[in-house]
Design an enzyme around this catalytic site. Structure first.
Site, mmCIF file in Angstrom:
data_model
loop_
_atom_site.group_PDB
_atom_site.id
_atom_site.type_symbol
_atom_site.label_atom_id
_atom_site.label_comp_id
_atom_site.label_asym_id
_atom_site.label_seq_id
_atom_site.Cartn_x
_atom_site.Cartn_y
_atom_site.Cartn_z
ATOM 1 N N ASP A 121 -51.084 -38.137 -2.357
ATOM 2 C CA ASP A 121 -51.635 -37.668 -1.080
ATOM 3 C C ASP A 121 -52.035 -36.199 -1.193
ATOM 4 O O ASP A 121 -51.678 -35.378 -0.352
ATOM 5 C CB ASP A 121 -50.609 -37.883 0.040
ATOM 6 N N ASN A 131 -51.335 -29.863 1.822
ATOM 7 C CA ASN A 131 -50.094 -29.771 1.056
ATOM 8 C C ASN A 131 -50.246 -29.052 -0.286
ATOM 9 O O ASN A 131 -49.489 -29.266 -1.210
ATOM 10 C CB ASN A 131 -49.312 -31.105 0.966
HETATM 11 P P1 AMP Z 1 -46.058 -30.900 5.063
HETATM 12 O O1 AMP Z 1 -45.049 -31.844 5.580
HETATM 13 O O2 AMP Z 1 -45.777 -30.491 3.647
HETATM 14 O O3 AMP Z 1 -47.476 -31.351 5.256
HETATM 15 O O4 AMP Z 1 -45.862 -29.557 5.917
HETATM 16 C C1 AMP Z 1 -46.423 -29.310 7.181
HETATM 17 C C2 AMP Z 1 -46.777 -27.834 7.247
HETATM 18 O O5 AMP Z 1 -45.591 -27.042 7.104
HETATM 19 C C3 AMP Z 1 -47.698 -27.406 6.085
HETATM 20 O O6 AMP Z 1 -49.062 -27.610 6.388
HETATM 21 C C4 AMP Z 1 -47.343 -25.935 5.929
HETATM 22 O O7 AMP Z 1 -48.094 -25.154 6.816
HETATM 23 C C5 AMP Z 1 -45.864 -25.883 6.310
HETATM 24 N N1 AMP Z 1 -45.055 -25.912 5.078
HETATM 25 C C6 AMP Z 1 -44.654 -27.008 4.380
HETATM 26 N N2 AMP Z 1 -43.939 -26.667 3.303
HETATM 27 C C7 AMP Z 1 -43.875 -25.330 3.290
HETATM 28 C C8 AMP Z 1 -43.306 -24.354 2.395
HETATM 29 N N3 AMP Z 1 -42.626 -24.730 1.304
HETATM 30 N N4 AMP Z 1 -43.467 -23.051 2.676
HETATM 31 C C9 AMP Z 1 -44.170 -22.667 3.784
HETATM 32 N N5 AMP Z 1 -44.743 -23.524 4.649
HETATM 33 C C10 AMP Z 1 -44.606 -24.843 4.424
#
Ligand code: AMP
Length: 369
Positions: free
Chosen positions: A199, A204
């Site tokens: 994905d 991401n």
């Molecule tokens: P995700 O579930 O990975 O799609 O996360 C949703 C949102 O959370 C992402 O689009 C980022 O903006 C934020 N996010 C996820 N992982 C991280 C991380 N390791 N550090 C900072 N922001 C994060």
């Protein structure tokens, strides 16, 4: 493919679940009086002594690591502000109570929360802890509390989508080149270890203000079987999905991830998604309109795929230059190679690191990023 994986999982789930019941008992002492706790410890010890003949060495080592997680890191992260919501759950900033270290805490939405975390899920997640590379977001910790699973990741400044939107004007070609190189480097590492992403999308890919890029959510698709819809009304995006999956192929192989690289590079260049479709057929037609409708000669076997329809309109291929005019010949060639219809002829992550588009990248500098 999802069904196949689920069936595979169910084959071992019994053994691992037994292990996990013991693992969960290991987590209970804070709720019990000291007497019950002592009884429980005695019970747990005898259970563990009785268990070795039944449990395989890998399950035993899983149990040990789960127990360590419970005692060493349980509740050490303090949850802060919500960062966003992704495919697998909500993401928060978290601060380590002792060290003050900042991390991203992902609260995983489990399909059957009442039944707790499946042992296979925990096993797959703990394997991801070993996936350490400068271009892969590190999984620092895994915590389980009240049948909920929390994954603690290293913290990065923002995701690539937000970065693209925040730049006034366009990203420089050097930044696109550097991000693209880091992306294929991280991907090559994970593929070499047999882990696929499934994905990839700008949301991401996380970036720092210093120009580092890391891939987030590696391996989670396999561990959690992504739902059709995430937590909100938002539909899981199709824009980076390859034609073989759209046409009903059940096998997820590394070329699935490579397909996404082309549209991601184009989006960095143009600031617009390459295939902004709103349903699967729209997605297929958007691909066909640019790359031409596939045929048996450029994709042997395509007409045998489950969802192939002989009535698909026949579009001719158009020049990729008209899609991303800012990109040089080498860049366009790399994009074309990631978008080869036949997954067998699609460029691999490893081979793309050697592509001429990256000939000016300082690869030794990227080693230390
Ligand atoms: P995700 O579930 O990975 O799609 O996360 C949703 C949102 O959370 C992402 O689009 C980022 O903006 C934020 N996010 C996820 N992982 C991280 C991380 N390791 N550090 C900072 N922001 C994060």
């Amino acid at each position: 493919a999802g069904r196949g994986l689920v069936e595979q999982r169910h084959g071992v789930v019994g053994v691992v679940r037994t292990a996990m019941i013991l693992g969960m008992w290991a987590r209970m002492p804070p709720l019990l009086s000291s007497t019950s706790s002592a009884i429980l410890s005695a019970w747990r010890l005898s259970a563990l002594l009785l268990c070795p003949p039944v449990l395989s060495p890998s399950v035993q080592s899983l149990l040990r690591s789960v127990k360590m997680d419970a005692t060493e890191s349980f509740r050490k992260w303090k949850r802060g502000q919500k960062l966003g919501e992704g495919t697998f759950g909500e993401v928060y900033v978290a601060t380590h109570e002792k060290t003050g270290e900042v991390a991203a805490l992902k609260k995983i939405k489990l399909e059957c929360e009442d039944e707790g975390v499946p042992g296979t899920t925990l096993r797959e997640v703990s394997l991801l802890k070993e996936l350490q590379h400068p271009n892969v977001v590190g999984l620092c910790d895994v915590q389980q509390d009240n049948h909920k699973l929390y994954l603690i990741f290293e913290f990065l400044d923002k995701d690539l989508k937000r970065h693209i939107d925040s730049v006034s004007g366009h990203l420089s070609i050097e930044q696109v080149r550097s991000f693209s190189f880091q992306l294929v480097k991280g991907l090559s590492f994970c593929h070499s270890r047999g882990v696929m992403h499934r994905d990839l999308k700008p949301q991401n890919l996380l970036v720092t203000n210093q120009g580092r890029l890391k891939i987030a959510d590696f391996g989670l698709a396999r561990a959690f079987c992504p739902p059709i819809r995430p937590l909100t009304h938002e539909v899981v995006t199709l824009w980076y999905r390859p034609p073989e999956i759209l046409l009903g192929s059940a096998t997820y192989a590394p070329p699935v991830d490579m397909w996404a690289i082309g549209p991601i590079i184009v989006e960095m260049i143009t600031k617009r998604p390459m295939f902004p479709a709103d349903c699967e057929i729209d997605m297929l037609y958007k691909i066909f309109r640019i790359l031409g409708t596939p045929t048996e000669s450029n994709w042997p076997g395509v007409t045998n795929l489950k969802d192939w329809n002989p009535a698909f309109p026949m579009w001719p291929k158009i020049s990729l230059r008209s899609i991303a005019p800012q990109l040089d010949e080498q860049g366009l060639d790399l994009i074309q190679q990631t978008l080869n219809y036949d997954p067998k002829t699609r460029i691999s992550a490893k081979a793309s690191m050697e592509h001429s588009f990256f000939s000016t990248v300082d690869k030794s500098a990227h080693n230390t990023l």
